[in-house]
Motif scaffolding. Structure first.
Motif, PDB file in Angstrom:
ATOM      1  N   THR A 262     -16.346  30.110 -31.515  1.00  0.00           N
ATOM      2  CA  THR A 262     -15.327  30.486 -30.545  1.00  0.00           C
ATOM      3  C   THR A 262     -15.632  29.918 -29.168  1.00  0.00           C
ATOM      4  O   THR A 262     -16.728  29.424 -28.906  1.00  0.00           O
ATOM      5  CB  THR A 262     -15.224  32.017 -30.432  1.00  0.00           C
ATOM      6  OG1 THR A 262     -16.481  32.527 -29.962  1.00  0.00           O
ATOM      7  CG2 THR A 262     -14.908  32.634 -31.791  1.00  0.00           C
ATOM      8  N   ALA A 263     -14.644  30.017 -28.275  1.00  0.00           N
ATOM      9  CA  ALA A 263     -14.827  29.606 -26.880  1.00  0.00           C
ATOM     10  C   ALA A 263     -15.540  30.724 -26.128  1.00  0.00           C
ATOM     11  O   ALA A 263     -15.494  31.890 -26.532  1.00  0.00           O
ATOM     12  CB  ALA A 263     -13.477  29.320 -26.243  1.00  0.00           C
ATOM     13  N   PRO A 264     -16.211  30.409 -25.025  1.00  0.00           N
ATOM     14  CA  PRO A 264     -16.830  31.464 -24.215  1.00  0.00           C
ATOM     15  C   PRO A 264     -15.773  32.467 -23.733  1.00  0.00           C
ATOM     16  O   PRO A 264     -14.626  32.099 -23.471  1.00  0.00           O
ATOM     17  CB  PRO A 264     -17.431  30.699 -23.037  1.00  0.00           C
ATOM     18  CG  PRO A 264     -17.597  29.294 -23.525  1.00  0.00           C
ATOM     19  CD  PRO A 264     -16.461  29.068 -24.470  1.00  0.00           C
ATOM     20  N   GLY A 265     -16.183  33.727 -23.625  1.00  0.00           N
ATOM     21  CA  GLY A 265     -15.258  34.742 -23.141  1.00  0.00           C
ATOM     22  C   GLY A 265     -14.402  35.315 -24.252  1.00  0.00           C
ATOM     23  O   GLY A 265     -14.724  35.218 -25.435  1.00  0.00           O
ATOM     24  N   LEU A 266     -13.287  35.930 -23.850  1.00  0.00           N
ATOM     25  CA  LEU A 266     -12.408  36.612 -24.807  1.00  0.00           C
ATOM     26  C   LEU A 266     -10.983  36.077 -24.669  1.00  0.00           C
ATOM     27  O   LEU A 266     -10.079  36.781 -24.223  1.00  0.00           O
ATOM     28  CB  LEU A 266     -12.447  38.130 -24.572  1.00  0.00           C
ATOM     29  CG  LEU A 266     -13.788  38.812 -24.860  1.00  0.00           C
ATOM     30  CD1 LEU A 266     -13.754  40.279 -24.452  1.00  0.00           C
ATOM     31  CD2 LEU A 266     -14.163  38.677 -26.334  1.00  0.00           C
ATOM     32  N   SER A 267     -10.804  34.809 -25.042  1.00  0.00           N
ATOM     33  CA  SER A 267      -9.478  34.199 -25.018  1.00  0.00           C
ATOM     34  C   SER A 267      -8.648  34.747 -26.163  1.00  0.00           C
ATOM     35  O   SER A 267      -9.153  35.444 -27.059  1.00  0.00           O
ATOM     36  CB  SER A 267      -9.606  32.679 -25.144  1.00  0.00           C
ATOM     37  OG  SER A 267     -10.194  32.346 -26.390  1.00  0.00           O
ATOM     38  N   GLU A 268      -7.359  34.410 -26.178  1.00  0.00           N
ATOM     39  CA  GLU A 268      -6.469  34.898 -27.237  1.00  0.00           C
ATOM     40  C   GLU A 268      -6.919  34.431 -28.626  1.00  0.00           C
ATOM     41  O   GLU A 268      -6.985  35.241 -29.554  1.00  0.00           O
ATOM     42  CB  GLU A 268      -5.028  34.456 -26.957  1.00  0.00           C
ATOM     43  CG  GLU A 268      -4.020  35.041 -27.947  1.00  0.00           C
ATOM     44  CD  GLU A 268      -2.594  34.597 -27.668  1.00  0.00           C
ATOM     45  OE1 GLU A 268      -1.702  34.928 -28.477  1.00  0.00           O
ATOM     46  OE2 GLU A 268      -2.378  33.910 -26.662  1.00  0.00           O
ATOM     47  N   PRO A 269      -7.265  33.141 -28.818  1.00  0.00           N
ATOM     48  CA  PRO A 269      -7.773  32.731 -30.139  1.00  0.00           C
ATOM     49  C   PRO A 269      -9.071  33.455 -30.519  1.00  0.00           C
ATOM     50  O   PRO A 269      -9.261  33.810 -31.691  1.00  0.00           O
ATOM     51  CB  PRO A 269      -8.005  31.223 -29.975  1.00  0.00           C
ATOM     52  CG  PRO A 269      -7.068  30.813 -28.894  1.00  0.00           C
ATOM     53  CD  PRO A 269      -7.055  31.967 -27.937  1.00  0.00           C
ATOM     54  N   THR A 270      -9.962  33.690 -29.538  1.00  0.00           N
ATOM     55  CA  THR A 270     -11.210  34.390 -29.836  1.00  0.00           C
ATOM     56  C   THR A 270     -10.936  35.827 -30.264  1.00  0.00           C
ATOM     57  O   THR A 270     -11.540  36.336 -31.222  1.00  0.00           O
ATOM     58  CB  THR A 270     -12.144  34.363 -28.624  1.00  0.00           C
ATOM     59  OG1 THR A 270     -12.496  33.017 -28.327  1.00  0.00           O
ATOM     60  CG2 THR A 270     -13.413  35.162 -28.896  1.00  0.00           C
ATOM     61  N   LEU A 271     -10.024  36.496 -29.582  1.00  0.00           N
ATOM     62  CA  LEU A 271      -9.670  37.866 -29.965  1.00  0.00           C
ATOM     63  C   LEU A 271      -9.071  37.904 -31.370  1.00  0.00           C
ATOM     64  O   LEU A 271      -9.320  38.840 -32.130  1.00  0.00           O
ATOM     65  CB  LEU A 271      -8.691  38.453 -28.948  1.00  0.00           C
ATOM     66  CG  LEU A 271      -9.283  38.774 -27.571  1.00  0.00           C
ATOM     67  CD1 LEU A 271      -8.179  39.176 -26.596  1.00  0.00           C
ATOM     68  CD2 LEU A 271     -10.326  39.884 -27.671  1.00  0.00           C
ATOM     69  N   ALA A 272      -8.280  36.883 -31.705  1.00  0.00           N
ATOM     70  CA  ALA A 272      -7.725  36.813 -33.065  1.00  0.00           C
ATOM     71  C   ALA A 272      -8.839  36.648 -34.091  1.00  0.00           C
ATOM     72  O   ALA A 272      -8.814  37.249 -35.171  1.00  0.00           O
ATOM     73  CB  ALA A 272      -6.733  35.651 -33.164  1.00  0.00           C
TER      74      ALA A 272
END
Length: 420
Positions: A262-272
């Motif tokens: 995943t990307a760093p942080g809590l982006s929309e794709p990461t949350l998915a």
């Protein structure tokens, strides 16, 4: 259908009552994915008709790829030399051969048989999948999401090593998904030049059919399947969390393991990715910003109700000369650290060469610890019975159970020796 012949096109339209899509003029598609990408209908075809007059060898090669990747699709070849090429066509998986001058009724019969064969294969595949799902209570693959609140902590290194390790241990079991939709570098970490990326899989025919999706995957030399990040950060604007959730569900229906970087942080794709995860690898480095960031991330995930069945807290770049101890880290994040990964001189060459340590097998403390992390996701081996080992005339028995863990020395914890 792929052909440059207007007469053949008209005859096929007649035989199918107009229910045929003719590919744009040009060379035959290189593979099934190229063919699917040109089809406007969201439903994948059951029958593909290839005109050998375009390029016989290319047609046979494409037919073989369909036979291997999409067995539920029947491939028909159109050729005036059916008797001469019959054996090669059969070996390539061609269902039948039509001559351009065949009667419309004969062509219709061949197409009907090919369509029925495709339906029969699809039915058998569904029955097999249903049987497998019945035996497996989960009914889907294991989703391992590697996440971190900040970049530069080795997230891609961890994800690629887990994925490569699983692929080598269980062939054809694993797909790696790069969800750093702006600056993903899984392709670089694995030394891959992908033809298709995440953008191609979440839009078009691959987003609607698992069979088509598998033709868009990039295969690594270890047998790992990979969906690499988009080529341009601008492509990220067209990828939503809903797209990612749908993609993960399709992948879990086809693979035993789905590993997500995943990307760093809590982006929309990461949350998915976290919403669909069965395992979370929560990663941070051994520095104050990284540790505090992990504490915030753990608290945020708890507030959002995003908790996986299994959580693995991993501390990377461990060095006891940095002024922090393992106890300091655990007190700050409010939970135990499951695994520590030491700083390693072997890590940088591995990343630069695009060869993960669990692929190269370089002897190094980091490789050993990565192997321990990998073992958390592999099936537990069945208990082995006591074996008898013979050495010349001497015989002794030895249990295959693992040795008892040693007592930790002061200043020592897994992955780091005092003074290292």
């Amino acid at each position: 259908m792929a052909t440059a012949s207007t007469d053949l096109k008209d005859r096929m339209l007649q035989a199918t009552s107009g229910d045929v899509f003719v590919l744009p003029l040009g060379p035959l598609p290189l593979d099934p994915a190229h063919l699917f990408a040109q089809i406007l209908d969201p439903t994948p075809p059951k029958v593909v008709i290839l005109d050998a007059a375009l390029d016989l060898q290319a047609a046979l090669q494409l037919a073989m790829q369909f036979d291997q990747q999409c067995p539920a699709v029947s491939v028909i070849l159109v050729s005036e030399d059916g008797q001469q090429i019959g054996l090669d066509a059969m070996r390539a998986g061609v269902r039948d051969i039509i001559e351009p001058a065949d009667d419309i009724a004969d062509i219709r019969d061949v197409l009907d048989r090919a369509l029925q064969a495709a339906r029969d294969r699809s039915l058998v595949a569904e029955m097999v999948n249903h049987s497998v799902d019945s035996d497996d209570s989960s009914g889907s693959g294991r989703v391992i999401s590697v996440v971190s609140p900040k970049g530069g902590v080795g997230k891609t290194t961890i994800a690629t090593n887990i994925a490569v390790g699983l692929a080598r241990a269980l062939p054809s079991s694993t797909v790696l998904l790069d969800l750093d939709v702006q600056f993903g570098d899984v392709a670089s970490a694995l030394d891959l030049e992908p033809e298709y990326t995440l953008s191609d899989t979440v839009h078009g025919p691959a987003s609607r059919d698992a069979m088509v999706l598998k033709t868009f995957l990039t295969q690594h030399q270890t047998g790992l399947y990979v969906i690499c990040g988009p080529r341009s950060p601008a492509d990220a604007d067209n990828i939503s969390g809903r797209d990612i959730s749908q993609l993960i569900k399709m992948l879990t229906s086809e693979f035993q393991y789905v590993v997500i970087d995943t990307a760093p942080g809590l982006s929309e794709p990461t949350l998915a990715a976290l919403d669909n995860a069965t395992d979370m690898v929560l990663l941070t480095s051994m520095d104050v910003p990284g540790i505090r960031g992990l504490r915030k991330e753990i608290d945020t995930l708890s507030d959002l109700g995003l908790s996986s069945e299994t959580r693995h807290v991993v501390l990377n770049f461990v060095d006891n000369r940095g002024g922090l101890s393992l106890a300091d880290v655990e007190a700050t994040i409010g939970t135990a650290v499951d695994l520590t990964l030491p700083r390693s001189k072997a890590a940088t060459p591995s990343v630069n060469q695009g060869i993960p340590l669990l692929q190269s097998g370089v002897r190094d403390p980091l490789t050993k610890q990565l192997g321990r992390l990998l073992s958390r996701f592999l099936p537990s081996p069945a208990p082995a019975s006591t074996s008898v080992l013979r050495f010349g005339h001497r015989t002794r028995t030895e249990s295959s159970s693992p040795p008892k863990p040693r007592r930790a020395k002061p200043g020592w914890y897994p992955g780091v020796q005092a003074g290292a």
